[in-house]
Design a protein around this motif. Structure first.
Motif, mmCIF file in Angstrom:
data_model
loop_
_atom_site.group_PDB
_atom_site.id
_atom_site.type_symbol
_atom_site.label_atom_id
_atom_site.label_comp_id
_atom_site.label_asym_id
_atom_site.label_seq_id
_atom_site.Cartn_x
_atom_site.Cartn_y
_atom_site.Cartn_z
ATOM 1 N N TYR A 6 2.016 6.568 -6.949
ATOM 2 C CA TYR A 6 0.911 7.561 -7.502
ATOM 3 C C TYR A 6 1.449 8.923 -7.261
ATOM 4 C CZ TYR A 6 -3.054 10.793 -7.000
ATOM 5 O OH TYR A 6 -3.911 11.715 -7.169
ATOM 6 N N THR A 7 2.155 9.477 -6.309
ATOM 7 C CA THR A 7 2.679 10.635 -6.448
ATOM 8 C C THR A 7 4.003 11.078 -7.447
ATOM 9 O OG1 THR A 7 4.621 9.936 -4.933
ATOM 10 C CG2 THR A 7 2.778 10.823 -3.882
ATOM 11 N N TYR B 27 -3.787 1.695 -8.272
ATOM 12 C CA TYR B 27 -4.881 1.301 -7.238
ATOM 13 C C TYR B 27 -5.531 -0.264 -7.687
ATOM 14 C CZ TYR B 27 -3.317 5.143 -4.319
ATOM 15 O OH TYR B 27 -2.643 5.910 -3.580
ATOM 16 N N THR C 26 0.958 -1.150 0.029
ATOM 17 C CA THR C 26 0.032 -0.016 -0.005
ATOM 18 C C THR C 26 0.860 1.215 -0.115
ATOM 19 O OG1 THR C 26 -1.802 -1.089 1.171
ATOM 20 C CG2 THR C 26 -1.904 1.312 1.358
ATOM 21 N N ARG C 27 1.835 1.108 0.973
ATOM 22 C CA ARG C 27 2.746 2.306 0.948
ATOM 23 C C ARG C 27 3.596 2.487 -0.675
ATOM 24 N NH1 ARG C 27 3.849 7.284 2.999
ATOM 25 N NH2 ARG C 27 6.162 7.851 3.165
ATOM 26 N N GLN D 1 1.247 4.330 -3.020
ATOM 27 C CA GLN D 1 1.130 5.785 -2.828
ATOM 28 C C GLN D 1 2.365 6.388 -3.227
ATOM 29 O OE1 GLN D 1 0.786 5.621 1.612
ATOM 30 N NE2 GLN D 1 -1.322 5.377 1.544
#
Length: 224
Positions: A182-183, A192, A175-176, A179
């Protein structure tokens, strides 16, 4: 559909190494946490099933960890305990938090599995000269294990999904990692969707193992 016309497969191809690294970390954290959960769960479950005073002492542990959010437990271990001089790494806090939380649920599985074994079998074993420990290992334990295995596998599946919460401790699990990707890409749909698919595959494999175990141990309308 418009969303699929704009789908960027190259984003996932480029992100694949990072996603696989996050997936590996997720599996490692989940397995270590489950080992911790088993140790606590079996010890607490057996104690609460067989020892009256232990039941009274250990019941608050079970109720607290089952009755409060896992996220708060992780925050308390990593951010709260240092204020009283107890510091640990994010990895240790993650494994301990997931393990203690999972152990509370596993203890109930163990206690219920032991309760499914007829009380007279323990008395019979003691009458044959077995010690309490020998009775647990050779008589009660194997029968309780048959009942406990499928729900234990399901508990691991739940822990696997809950491991996503350790991302709040800046651990680069799946999950991290998503993220971070995505950034860099700002492509939330692709990133996702891929992460959800990876979690689904993991839990599907665990569920398949659970169904196989249920068939293996289900005999004559009962677990045995």
């Amino acid at each position: 559909m418009e969303v699929f016309k704009s789908f960027r497969l190259d984003i996932l191809i480029n992100a694949a190494p990072l996603l696989l690294e996050g997936l590996q970390n997720t599996v490692q954290i989940s397995c270590l946490s489950f080992l911790v959960a088993l140790v606590f769960g079996v010890a607490v479950g057996v104690a609460r099933a067989e020892i009256l005073w232990a039941r009274r002492i250990l019941s608050p542990y079970v109720e607290v960890f089952r009755g409060t959010p896992l996220l708060i437990q992780l925050f308390f271990l990593y951010y709260g305990l240092p204020s009283v001089g107890i510091k640990m790494s994010s990895g240790t806090a993650a494994v301990l938090g997931l393990g203690l939380n999972g152990g509370a649920y596993i203890s109930e599985i163990v206690r219920g599995s032991m309760a499914s074994v007829e009380k007279g079998q323990l008395d019979a074993a003691r009458a044959l000269g077995f010690t309490w420990l020998q009775s647990m290992v050779h008589v009660i334990g194997p029968q309780a294990l048959r009942v406990a295995v499928p729900p234990l596998v399901n508990a691991f599946s739940a822990l696997l999904k809950e491991s996503s919460l350790v991302s709040v401790l800046a651990i680069t699990e799946l999950t991290r990692m998503s993220q971070l990707i995505y950034t860099r890409t700002f492509r939330a749909f692709e990133v996702y969707l891929a992460v959800g698919a990876l979690y689904f595959v993991l839990t599907a494999v665990v569920s398949a193992v659970s169904r196989r175990l249920e068939k293996r141990y289900y005999v004559g309308g009962r677990m045995g």
